[in-house]
Design an enzyme around this catalytic site. Structure first.
Site, short mmCIF file in Angstrom:
data_model
loop_
_atom_site.label_atom_id
_atom_site.label_comp_id
_atom_site.label_asym_id
_atom_site.label_seq_id
_atom_site.Cartn_x
_atom_site.Cartn_y
_atom_site.Cartn_z
N PRO A 244 0.82 -1.22 0.00
CA PRO A 244 0.00 0.00 0.00
C PRO A 244 0.85 1.27 0.00
O PRO A 244 1.89 1.33 0.66
CB PRO A 244 -0.77 -0.11 1.32
CG PRO A 244 0.15 -0.85 2.22
CD PRO A 244 0.93 -1.80 1.35
N CYS B 92 3.31 28.39 -16.65
CA CYS B 92 2.86 28.73 -18.00
C CYS B 92 2.34 27.49 -18.73
O CYS B 92 2.95 27.00 -19.68
CB CYS B 92 4.01 29.34 -18.77
SG CYS B 92 4.72 30.71 -17.85
C1 PLP Z 1 2.18 2.05 -7.29
C2 PLP Z 1 2.27 0.67 -6.84
C3 PLP Z 1 1.79 0.31 -5.58
C4 PLP Z 1 1.11 1.28 -4.64
O1 PLP Z 1 -0.15 1.69 -5.08
P1 PLP Z 1 -1.12 2.54 -4.12
O2 PLP Z 1 -2.29 2.82 -4.96
O3 PLP Z 1 -0.39 3.79 -3.76
O4 PLP Z 1 -1.43 1.71 -2.93
C5 PLP Z 1 1.95 -0.98 -5.18
N1 PLP Z 1 2.53 -1.91 -5.98
C6 PLP Z 1 3.01 -1.60 -7.20
C7 PLP Z 1 3.66 -2.65 -8.02
C8 PLP Z 1 2.88 -0.30 -7.68
O5 PLP Z 1 3.33 0.01 -8.89
#
Ligand code: PLP
Length: 404
Positions: free
Chosen positions: A269, A338
């Site tokens: 997360p 801009c």
């Molecule tokens: C971006 C990403 C996350 C985190 O996503 P959230 O929406 O911020 O929880 C987790 N795993 C991978 C592989 C990602 O690219």
């Protein structure tokens, strides 16, 4: 955050006071909110105590990652830079997973050297490259394969990652091929199946579908996975209209999935941990009247907060000093850059603002500072962590001399 005597505060400290001392624009993080989010996340899934790897790309501030680490979280990184940052913050390599579709040889090499928990590979070419490097180093490397479950996350198309037209992960056929390849390799230890279907997910159903696909695929292979990495993507309510993600139902679906098997669940997360912990404090430079609306020209811009320009995202925007006078005209909140996309939000019936007034843009902790840039040669904003009555500078405001 709340109003006390019509003044907006964060952990009981007035934003006016913060602006006087640190100037604007300024990122303000609430420690107690961060703590609450982490504890809630753990509580939601406590029945199977997953490994929680904070997605560093959502916020790369080393001091925040350090705080997050203290709660026992690991890290999900997507570049060698993020891996270095996670290590610098003191995260145990044994709690770090490395995702991304285009890891270079030097990134793979570094990850192997640091003995991280998992390199989550996203193509057959990458698996072969990991194998080649591991063989050279005479190492056995722990890997995961990222599956593209072809599941619609029902989120913004720009942040959806689990459909077959998205570049992420591998399809079933390739997945089976990679399993076979790994079985024949002495240098690869295939430990994990990973998925991540997108970001800002507010409905549990895509997760249920994803779990069904994962379940079906595991049943078809006779490979014993030690970890199932379910990614991140849990959404937060950016506006009152948003529903909240039903964690109970997501948890229930996972428990059902776990009934038949003994695996450790990993989560990645980002937004749900850090998203609603921060506010971008900004000041009105000018107010410009046009026929239908007024432009509220702020000292924060798309270089400080890219989400509105990048995805059309809307962030709750609040006056720091509350009054009862309502503007007759619509307000369009813009930055000084801009570009016509340098605008945050358009609001009707906002309270009347005047030049030099302070405005708070909410829920900017995730993909706020980490997506910021120096466009128009604008120095990056200062970041503050507010913990009780203490204000800590966790990243200094950039100076022009750093840029020129
Ligand atoms: C971006 C990403 C996350 C985190 O996503 P959230 O929406 O911020 O929880 C987790 N795993 C991978 C592989 C990602 O690219």
């Amino acid at each position: 955050m709340k109003y006390i005597n019509k003044k907006l505060t964060i952990e009981n400290i007035g934003f006016q006071k913060i602006a006087n001392k640190f100037e604007t624009p300024c990122y303000c993080y609430s420690y107690s909110k961060l703590e609450e989010n982490i504890n809630n996340f753990k509580k939601n899934f406590k029945s199977f105590s997953p490994l929680i790897c904070f997605a560093v790309k959502s916020n790369t501030n080393v001091n925040l990652i350090r705080e997050i680490k203290k709660f026992g979280l690991g890290a999900d990184v997507v570049s060698i830079g993020e891996l270095m940052m996670a290590l610098k913050a003191g995260i145990n390599p044994n709690k770090i997973v490395f995702s991304g579709v285009g890891k270079t040889s030097s990134e793979i090499s570094f990850a192997i050297k640091k003995k991280i928990l998992l390199i989550n590979a996203e193509s057959i070419s990458e698996i072969k490259e990991i194998n080649r490097i591991a063989k050279l180093k005479r190492k056995k490397v722990q890997v995961g394969i990222r599956l593209n479950p072809n599941t619609d996350a029902k989120t913004l198309s720009q942040i959806s990652t689990g459909k077959k037209e998205n570049k992420f992960g591998v399809n079933r056929k390739t997945f089976y091929e990679i399993i076979k390849y790994c079985k024949n390799s002495k240098n690869i230890n295939l430990k994990c199946l990973s998925v991540h279907i997108g970001s800002q997910i507010l409905n549990h159903r895509p997760y249920e579908k994803m779990l069904n696909v994962v379940n079906e695929i595991i049943n078809k292979t006779n490979h014993e996975f030690e970890f199932i990495d379910l990614g991140g993507g849990m959404g937060i309510p950016y506006s009152e209209k948003n529903k909240k993600l039903n964690y109970k139902k997501y948890n229930k679906a996972i428990l059902k999935f776990l009934k038949k098997r003994k695996v450790k669940i990993i989560f990645e997360p980002g937004r749900s941990i850090i998203g609603d912990t921060a506010t971008l404090l900004t000041k009105v430079i000018y107010i410009k009247d046009s026929e239908r609306k007024k432009f509220i020209i702020l000292d924060a811009a798309m270089n400080d907060l890219m989400r509105p320009a990048l995805y059309g995202a809307e962030h709750r925007t609040l006056p720091v000093n509350k009054s009862n006078k309502i503007s007759k005209k619509t307000y369009e909140f813009v930055g000084p850059i801009c570009e016509s996309t340098d605008k945050f939000i358009t609001l009707k019936k906002f309270q009347k603002l005047k030049e030099k007034d302070l405005v708070a843009i909410c829920d900017v902790g995730a993909y706020g500072m980490s997506l910021s840039s120096n466009y128009n040669l604008r120095p990056k904003a200062v970041e503050l962590l507010i913990k009780g009555s203490k204000i800590n500078v966790i990243r200094k405001r950039q100076k022009h001399k750093n840029l020129i």
